[in-house]
Design a protein around this motif. Structure first.
Motif, PDB file in Angstrom:
ATOM      1  N   HIS A 135      10.408   1.525   8.924  1.00 54.93           N
ATOM      2  CA  HIS A 135       9.051   1.574   9.410  1.00 54.93           C
ATOM      3  C   HIS A 135       8.768   0.350  10.164  1.00 54.93           C
ATOM      4  CE1 HIS A 135       8.854   5.099   6.876  1.00 54.93           C
ATOM      5  NE2 HIS A 135       7.556   5.382   7.621  1.00 54.93           N
TER       6      HIS A 135
ATOM      7  N   GLU B 231      10.041   8.245  -0.796  1.00 51.37           N
ATOM      8  CA  GLU B 231       8.432   8.072  -1.103  1.00 51.37           C
ATOM      9  C   GLU B 231       7.803   9.242  -0.877  1.00 51.37           C
ATOM     10  OE1 GLU B 231       7.557   4.342  -1.053  1.00 51.37           O
ATOM     11  OE2 GLU B 231       9.698   4.513  -1.883  1.00 51.37           O
TER      12      GLU B 231
ATOM     13  N   ALA C  51       4.776  -4.033  -2.492  1.00 49.02           N
ATOM     14  CA  ALA C  51       5.444  -2.997  -1.635  1.00 49.02           C
ATOM     15  C   ALA C  51       4.674  -3.062  -0.161  1.00 49.02           C
ATOM     16  CB  ALA C  51       4.723  -1.627  -2.227  1.00 49.02           C
ATOM     17  N   ASN C  52       5.656  -2.788   0.730  1.00 52.49           N
ATOM     18  CA  ASN C  52       5.183  -2.800   2.124  1.00 52.49           C
ATOM     19  C   ASN C  52       5.026  -4.324   2.711  1.00 52.49           C
ATOM     20  OD1 ASN C  52       4.951   0.000   2.473  1.00 52.49           O
ATOM     21  ND2 ASN C  52       3.077   0.153   1.851  1.00 52.49           N
TER      22      ASN C  52
ATOM     23  N   ARG D 215       7.999  -3.966   5.388  1.00 56.81           N
ATOM     24  CA  ARG D 215       7.600  -3.394   6.477  1.00 56.81           C
ATOM     25  C   ARG D 215       6.441  -4.395   7.279  1.00 56.81           C
ATOM     26  NH1 ARG D 215       3.142   1.182   5.508  1.00 56.81           N
ATOM     27  NH2 ARG D 215       2.115  -0.650   5.361  1.00 56.81           N
TER      28      ARG D 215
ATOM     29  N   GLU E 293      11.211   0.980   4.112  1.00 62.79           N
ATOM     30  CA  GLU E 293      10.140   0.280   4.500  1.00 62.79           C
ATOM     31  C   GLU E 293      10.381  -0.549   5.865  1.00 62.79           C
ATOM     32  OE1 GLU E 293       8.437  -3.008   2.537  1.00 62.79           O
ATOM     33  OE2 GLU E 293       7.944  -1.806   0.661  1.00 62.79           O
TER      34      GLU E 293
ATOM     35  N   ARG F 120       4.917   9.385   8.539  1.00 62.33           N
ATOM     36  CA  ARG F 120       6.006   8.502   8.327  1.00 62.33           C
ATOM     37  C   ARG F 120       7.234   8.753   9.074  1.00 62.33           C
ATOM     38  NH1 ARG F 120       5.771   5.872   3.345  1.00 62.33           N
ATOM     39  NH2 ARG F 120       8.199   5.064   3.531  1.00 62.33           N
TER      40      ARG F 120
ATOM     41  N   THR G  56      10.468 -10.046  -1.514  1.00 67.12           N
ATOM     42  CA  THR G  56       9.114  -9.332  -1.304  1.00 67.12           C
ATOM     43  C   THR G  56       8.203  -9.614  -2.711  1.00 67.12           C
ATOM     44  OG1 THR G  56      10.142  -7.203  -2.350  1.00 67.12           O
ATOM     45  CG2 THR G  56      10.028  -7.478   0.348  1.00 67.12           C
TER      46      THR G  56
ATOM     47  N   ASN H 295      14.000  -6.672  -2.330  1.00 70.83           N
ATOM     48  CA  ASN H 295      13.209  -5.850  -3.319  1.00 70.83           C
ATOM     49  C   ASN H 295      13.502  -6.262  -4.671  1.00 70.83           C
ATOM     50  OD1 ASN H 295      11.568  -4.363  -4.849  1.00 70.83           O
ATOM     51  ND2 ASN H 295      12.185  -2.334  -3.648  1.00 70.83           N
TER      52      ASN H 295
ATOM     53  N   CYS I  40      18.648  -5.232   4.117  1.00 73.61           N
ATOM     54  CA  CYS I  40      17.680  -4.721   3.126  1.00 73.61           C
ATOM     55  C   CYS I  40      18.555  -4.666   1.734  1.00 73.61           C
ATOM     56  CB  CYS I  40      17.371  -3.284   3.523  1.00 73.61           C
ATOM     57  SG  CYS I  40      17.163  -1.969   2.192  1.00 73.61           S
TER      58      CYS I  40
END
Ligand SMILES: CCCCCCCCCCCCC/C=C/[C@@H](O)[C@H](COP(=O)(O)O)NC(=O)CCCCC
Ligand SMILES: Nc1ncnc2c1ncn2[C@@H]1O[C@H](COP(=O)(O)OP(=O)(O)O)[C@@H](O)[C@H]1O
Ligand SMILES: [Ca+2]
Length: 482
Positions: free
Chosen positions: A188, A472, A155-156, A159, A185, A265, A152, A120, A176
């Motif tokens: 998930h 989050e 966002a997401n 995920r 993320e 979530r 990335t 990220n 990560c």
């Protein structure tokens, strides 16, 4: 002059030379060796091309050598990579040692060989890429781990990639690089994919989750990095990389959060309503400040001193030994075993009130701001969460409670604080939240409810906070967690 050096076994015919020392004995277990490489003593280079300065006398007397890189435990849970070089007279013997050590390393099946890495670039101080390239990638290369790296783009991204596209069979684990939000993320992506593949309906609060088989490594590059700190004991990228290389693993609890039988979530660390929800909501608008946004918003939220009315119902975990008031700590490598008691008894308990904070800690939530965490004795994988209820009290008392998170004093030993180890819980705000109110909140608007307009004496505490779910924002106030 021969010096013994233990690498799970002894090196009897070698002269050890590291940092110019000789004559000291040292033990390293095979499980903590990162790599071994032969040295070309004559040319003065190692097989990785790096130069090694050796005293002339030693190279003449001991023309063959190899270097072992291993984990050195430094201060405060910090791990470092150290090298030690051995010299000997016979080339065949030297090669035999290198080959034997390589064979021993290959036999360690828990070590990853292929990793999928997500970075990220936006979290923390926006240093994710630099941290990975400078501190982590060289260690993975040293340990012969191949990587596929994805930076990335939104966002997401991680995920969705993990949930639908990633060819997970090719990897022994995913990594990560980011903060708690990035880790969330990835949880998930992996947990959703596992449930889908196993036919588990995520929308049913009663369904038991199927555990993921792939491990997630965390390289801390976020703002709080509580998941890393609470599991490893420190938020240090090199330490995390070394734990990944040696194949350390730690199971953790995953809670599912539902609203009206709809999945919202997963949470692995903190679910916080009131104080921590408000801090997060305010801090997200100040991302430009970097990690300092939490200090600013924390202070501001403390001054606003909002409380929230509602009902907390919970199912106490009566079938385990251990309570949130224990003096034990739980981290990777320091796991207090929990014993299931033969009989399960006890039903739901209901508590109504005005709360400054409702926190559910599925792990200690230790972080640099609070090295012992929100619930110091919370266990990492015992199927429970520690529910901390902080009732309305004076600002002074709330400050005392907050400050105790940073000292040796017990933050739960206060009349307005109670803590329960629970299997499931629900929160229902006193005033029902309509769908239109939820829509407004999802669009970031702060809502002061009817009750505030009707009751001036309530000092305009908004009717709802939001939940802080592993960093989050969850705009729904009414939730069910299990
Ligand atoms: C006035 C003195 C205040 C002292 C407060 C000390 C209490 C600190 C407890 C901190 C618990 C932190 C729980 C962790 C939450 C994280 O998941 C979340 C997101 O992390 P990241 O994605 O890495 O940014 N962080 C927060 O919600 C920040 C909470 C800060 C509260 C001051
Ligand atoms: N490339 C990206 N651009 C913008 N946001 C991203 C990107 N990648 C991930 N995110 C999101 O960034 C948010 C913050 O990430 P996180 O790693 O938790 O950092 P921090 O600790 O600073 O909050 C998370 O909500 C995550 O989903
Ligand atoms: Ca975050």
């Amino acid at each position: 002059m021969h010096h013994p050096f233990k690498v799970g076994f002894c090196f009897p015919k070698f002269l050890r030379r590291d940092k110019g020392e000789s004559g000291t004995s040292h033990g390293v277990s095979v499980s903590e060796i990162l790599a071994v490489r032969e040295l070309d003593v004559d040319s003065g280079t190692k097989d990785d091309g790096r130069w090694q300065k050796m005293p002339q006398k030693s190279t003449e007397a001991y023309p063959y050598a190899f270097t072992v890189s291993y984990v050195e435990r430094a201060w405060q849970h910090r791990w470092r990579c150290s090298d030690v070089t051995f010299h000997c007279l016979e080339g065949a013997l030297c090669q035999q040692w290198v080959q034997t050590i390589r064979e021993q390393l290959t036999a360690l099946t828990s070590r990853p060989k292929h990793l999928l890495v997500y970075i990220n670039p936006y979290g923390g101080k926006q240093q994710g890429e630099r941290i990975y390239e400078q501190k982590v990638a060289p260690l993975f290369t040293l340990a012969s781990i191949s990587t596929h790296v994805i930076v990335t783009e939104h966002a997401n991204h991680a995920r969705d990639h993990l949930r639908t596209e990633a060819e997970l069979k090719k990897y022994d684990g995913v990594v990560c690089v980011g903060g708690d939000g990035m880790f969330s993320e990835m949880v998930h992506g992996l947990v959703s994919r596992t449930q889908r593949d196993n036919g588990v309906d995520q929308n049913s609060p009663e369904e038991k989750l199927v555990p993921c088989t792939l491990r997630i490594g965390i390289i801390p590059a976020g703002s709080t990095d509580c998941i890393c700190y609470a599991t490893v004991g420190i938020n240090d990228p090199v330490t995390s990389a070394l734990h990944i290389i040696v194949g350390d693993a730690q199971a953790m609890d995953v809670c599912s959060v539902h609203h009206n039988n709809t999945f919202l979530r997963y949470s692995v660390s903190l679910l916080g309503y009131g104080f921590y929800g408000d801090v997060l909501a305010d801090s997200e608008r100040k991302r430009w400040m970097g990690p300092a946004r939490y200090d600013f918003s924390g202070f501001k939220t403390f001054l606003t001193h909002h409380y929230y009315e509602g009902t907390v119902s919970f199912l106490p975990a009566t079938d385990i030994l251990g309570t949130p008031r224990d003096k034990t700590r739980c981290r990777a490598g320091y796991h207090q075993p929990l014993f299931l008691l033969p009989e399960y008894k006890g039903g739901w308990r209901v508590i109504r009130g005005k709360f400054l904070a409702i926190n559910a800690a599925s792990m200690s939530c230790a972080c640099p701001r609070s090295p012992k965490g929100l619930s110091p004795a919370a266990h990492l994988a015992d199927g429970t969460t520690d529910l901390i209820l902080v009732r309305k009290c004076s600002r002074f008392n709330f400050l005392r409670h907050l400050l105790r998170h940073t000292s040796k004093y017990d933050q739960f030993d206060m009349t307005f604080v109670e803590v329960h180890r629970v299997r499931r819980f629900r929160f229902t705000p006193r005033y029902c939240q309509s769908d239109s109110e939820l829509d407004l909140r999802e669009n970031g608007k702060k809502l002061f409810s009817q009750i505030c307009r009707d009751h001036p004496a309530c000092s305009c505490s908004p009717a709802y906070s939001s939940w802080n779910c592993d960093g989050e924002i969850l705009p729904h106030a009414a939730i069910e967690v299990g």
